[in-house]
Design an enzyme around this catalytic site. Structure first.
Site, PDB file in Angstrom:
ATOM      1  N   ARG A   9     -27.841   4.947  -8.256  1.00  0.00           N
ATOM      2  CA  ARG A   9     -28.945   5.507  -7.625  1.00  0.00           C
ATOM      3  C   ARG A   9     -28.499   6.833  -6.829  1.00  0.00           C
ATOM      4  O   ARG A   9     -29.329   7.375  -6.032  1.00  0.00           O
ATOM      5  CB  ARG A   9     -29.675   4.507  -6.784  1.00  0.00           C
ATOM      6  CG  ARG A   9     -30.167   3.439  -7.673  1.00  0.00           C
ATOM      7  CD  ARG A   9     -30.804   2.328  -6.957  1.00  0.00           C
ATOM      8  NE  ARG A   9     -29.832   1.667  -5.968  1.00  0.00           N
ATOM      9  CZ  ARG A   9     -30.508   1.091  -4.823  1.00  0.00           C
ATOM     10  NH1 ARG A   9     -31.848   0.722  -4.681  1.00  0.00           N
ATOM     11  NH2 ARG A   9     -29.899   0.476  -3.775  1.00  0.00           N
ATOM     12  N   ASP A  10     -27.302   7.447  -7.183  1.00  0.00           N
ATOM     13  CA  ASP A  10     -27.051   8.638  -6.288  1.00  0.00           C
ATOM     14  C   ASP A  10     -26.085   9.460  -7.170  1.00  0.00           C
ATOM     15  O   ASP A  10     -25.394  10.127  -6.950  1.00  0.00           O
ATOM     16  CB  ASP A  10     -26.207   8.457  -5.251  1.00  0.00           C
ATOM     17  CG  ASP A  10     -26.479   9.583  -4.023  1.00  0.00           C
ATOM     18  OD1 ASP A  10     -27.161  10.479  -4.346  1.00  0.00           O
ATOM     19  OD2 ASP A  10     -25.371   9.660  -3.190  1.00  0.00           O
ATOM     20  N   LEU A  11     -26.678   9.833  -8.479  1.00  0.00           N
ATOM     21  CA  LEU A  11     -25.851  10.489  -9.372  1.00  0.00           C
ATOM     22  C   LEU A  11     -26.235  12.122  -9.196  1.00  0.00           C
ATOM     23  O   LEU A  11     -27.491  12.624  -9.038  1.00  0.00           O
ATOM     24  CB  LEU A  11     -26.211  10.376 -10.721  1.00  0.00           C
ATOM     25  CG  LEU A  11     -25.572  10.978 -11.829  1.00  0.00           C
ATOM     26  CD1 LEU A  11     -24.129  10.629 -12.127  1.00  0.00           C
ATOM     27  CD2 LEU A  11     -25.962  10.963 -13.307  1.00  0.00           C
ATOM     28  N   THR A  45     -29.889  10.967  -3.090  1.00  0.00           N
ATOM     29  CA  THR A  45     -29.920  12.249  -2.503  1.00  0.00           C
ATOM     30  C   THR A  45     -31.194  13.110  -2.806  1.00  0.00           C
ATOM     31  O   THR A  45     -31.570  13.358  -4.340  1.00  0.00           O
ATOM     32  CB  THR A  45     -28.838  13.046  -2.837  1.00  0.00           C
ATOM     33  OG1 THR A  45     -27.501  12.361  -2.542  1.00  0.00           O
ATOM     34  CG2 THR A  45     -28.615  14.677  -2.124  1.00  0.00           C
TER      35      THR A  45
END
Length: 154
Positions: A9-11, A45
């Site tokens: 969930r933060d690529l 992000t």
């Protein structure tokens, strides 16, 4: 990860480590988790998040990561961070968020972007998650290009 029903969930570009010998590695898997109905909202992000992660229903799946990958493709083409043109004008994520969630704010690519890259990036950045390619189809698109590049450098 997708085959194992896991989602990163933060690529983002900062979490991708290039390697000369081993391709790339994805790091910082701290907010990765197993997919469930009704996932947590606003994880990741901001400029790499997808509209459905920010939206009210939080019904997202691995296609959210595909969107983030599309954002990374725009960075590789433009050599700028996402929405830097707006951020340079002092607009914060909070001000851009509503337009983004309605699909009115889109990332763009350079005029001289390779056609295959443009097609792949825009496919990954589709507002409707059901229209985004799967990780497998992205690999199927990229593998011949990597093979062709390695032949040219041999």
């Amino acid at each position: 990860m997708h085959k194992a029903n896991q989602i990163n969930r933060d690529l983002k570009s900062e979490n991708i480590l290039p390697s000369v010998n081993n391709g790339i590695k994805v790091c910082d898997l701290g907010v990765s988790r197993e997919l469930e109905p009704d996932m947590t909202k606003d994880i990741g992000t901001p400029y790499w998040m997808t509209p459905e992660v920010i939206g009210e229903d939080c019904n997202y799946d691995c296609r959210a990561v595909i969107y983030s990958f599309g954002v990374i493709l725009t960075e590789l083409d433009t050599l700028t961070t996402p929405y830097s043109d707006y951020r340079n004008k002092g607009l914060s994520w909070v001000l851009l968020r509503d337009k983004f969630c309605r699909g009115e704010l889109r990332l763009s690519l350079s005029e001289n972007c390779e056609p295959w890259l443009k097609a792949l990036a825009y496919a990954c950045l589709m507002f409707n998650p059901g229209h985004r390619p799967t990780a497998k189809s992205i690999i199927d698109t990229l593998q011949p290009l990597v093979h062709q590049e390695s032949l040219m450098n041999a």
